[in-house]
Design an enzyme around this catalytic site. Sequence first.
Site, PDB file in Angstrom:
ATOM      1  N   GLU A  10     -15.105   2.582   2.317  1.00 19.94           N
ATOM      2  CA  GLU A  10     -14.968   1.627   1.637  1.00 19.94           C
ATOM      3  C   GLU A  10     -14.222   0.315   2.240  1.00 19.94           C
ATOM      4  O   GLU A  10     -14.710  -0.718   2.112  1.00 19.94           O
ATOM      5  CB  GLU A  10     -14.454   1.873   0.263  1.00 19.94           C
ATOM      6  CG  GLU A  10     -14.163   0.656  -0.797  1.00 19.94           C
ATOM      7  CD  GLU A  10     -12.980   0.097  -0.572  1.00 19.94           C
ATOM      8  OE1 GLU A  10     -12.994  -1.317  -1.183  1.00 19.94           O
ATOM      9  OE2 GLU A  10     -11.985   0.562  -0.169  1.00 19.94           O
ATOM     10  N   GLN A 100      -2.369   1.304  -9.522  1.00 21.03           N
ATOM     11  CA  GLN A 100      -2.980   2.457  -8.834  1.00 21.03           C
ATOM     12  C   GLN A 100      -1.910   2.960  -7.673  1.00 21.03           C
ATOM     13  O   GLN A 100      -1.939   4.059  -7.257  1.00 21.03           O
ATOM     14  CB  GLN A 100      -4.482   2.124  -8.267  1.00 21.03           C
ATOM     15  CG  GLN A 100      -5.457   2.025  -9.668  1.00 21.03           C
ATOM     16  CD  GLN A 100      -6.907   1.799  -8.690  1.00 21.03           C
ATOM     17  OE1 GLN A 100      -6.968   2.087  -7.603  1.00 21.03           O
ATOM     18  NE2 GLN A 100      -7.756   1.567  -9.760  1.00 21.03           N
ATOM     19  N   GLN A 282     -10.110   7.064  -8.984  1.00 19.96           N
ATOM     20  CA  GLN A 282      -8.774   7.395  -9.514  1.00 19.96           C
ATOM     21  C   GLN A 282      -8.053   8.519  -9.368  1.00 19.96           C
ATOM     22  O   GLN A 282      -6.885   8.698  -9.309  1.00 19.96           O
ATOM     23  CB  GLN A 282      -8.744   6.542 -10.674  1.00 19.96           C
ATOM     24  CG  GLN A 282      -9.222   4.772 -10.685  1.00 19.96           C
ATOM     25  CD  GLN A 282      -9.272   4.189 -11.935  1.00 19.96           C
ATOM     26  OE1 GLN A 282      -7.986   4.317 -12.597  1.00 19.96           O
ATOM     27  NE2 GLN A 282     -10.011   3.696 -12.441  1.00 19.96           N
ATOM     28  N   HIS A 303     -15.884   4.467  -3.035  1.00 19.09           N
ATOM     29  CA  HIS A 303     -14.597   4.671  -3.185  1.00 19.09           C
ATOM     30  C   HIS A 303     -14.018   5.837  -3.328  1.00 19.09           C
ATOM     31  O   HIS A 303     -13.131   6.516  -2.846  1.00 19.09           O
ATOM     32  CB  HIS A 303     -14.125   3.670  -4.639  1.00 19.09           C
ATOM     33  CG  HIS A 303     -13.925   2.350  -4.293  1.00 19.09           C
ATOM     34  ND1 HIS A 303     -15.159   1.637  -4.389  1.00 19.09           N
ATOM     35  CD2 HIS A 303     -12.945   1.460  -4.267  1.00 19.09           C
ATOM     36  CE1 HIS A 303     -14.785   0.186  -4.189  1.00 19.09           C
ATOM     37  NE2 HIS A 303     -13.401   0.096  -3.958  1.00 19.09           N
TER      38      HIS A 303
END
Length: 334
Positions: A10, A100, A282, A303
């Site tokens: 990414e 995050q 995530q 991602h």
Amino acid sequence: MLELDGSYGEGGGQILRTAIALSAITGQPLRLYNIRKGRRSEGLAPQHLKAVQTAAHITDARVDGLKLHSTELFFHPTCIHPLNGEVDIGTAGSITLLLQCILPILLHAPKSSSFTVRGGTDVEWSPSWDYFEHITLAALGQMGASVEAGLLMRGYYPEGGGVVSMKVSPSHIHISPREFERSDAPIAGNVHSFALPSHVPERIRDAAATFLMQHGHPAHIALEHTRARSVGCGITLWSGLLGACALGRRGLPAERVGRMAASQLLKEIKSGASVDVHLADQLIPYMALSGGGEFVVREITEHTRTNVWTVQHFVDVECTIERTNELYRVCMST
């Protein structure tokens, strides 16, 4: 010292946030180079800078290269301690992206943290605040994380100025591998707006609700007339650990905003996935730190692949991605 190429996969802020968090937690010194290489504005942007600054403060880290547009960074953590007070991004930079980076670290602190973050709560190219609160934190709660979050003020582009409160309890010894299962939870949502005629958020809500009902899915969508520094509006929808969000902007019809979010959520629901494509990436760092976990997702994004690659440099875990029909089963184990 571990060296990572920030242009891998990414090639954006994802590697930076994940690598800094895992460097802090594992204590491994890090050299990250080619940060955001090839992007229109290479190197550290203000929100990336603030994330690293905050992580450095939490870990008493020695840092070199911590300046705007830097494409190389050295990060050497020494400890982890709680965070209290305020973190001000200083722009409309995304609060949820900053979290995050620092939230995994604070879950490994010896004591609880209580702090506020000021910046953008609902901005492009990042999870909305409602997504973070209702989906991200719900998933982490299932894994055993103890986090309380509250919205004090929305922050839209360009002024930002949004404020959220965070209380994070030490949870690393309680976080355990989780097999995330599909949920048929009812659809809920929220439409928020500031300095716009009342018919605008109503049209967003009605368009989303009508679209979903036409496909057999009733939804309860709330209206929130909020406070902010800039004009703005947006919608977030969720069902279990599936979510979607869309932001309004000048020239974009309100009905289209509502339908965009609704169609995204419907795609996730119809796929049969247990988590949506944005939650998947995530979860990867938390699964690695807990020693395992499993979920089913409709698409493996860049991602997600990048996060898998990154965590495997810090933690000795195996990750398998198996395609079954139109879905992907992601399994992580030690």
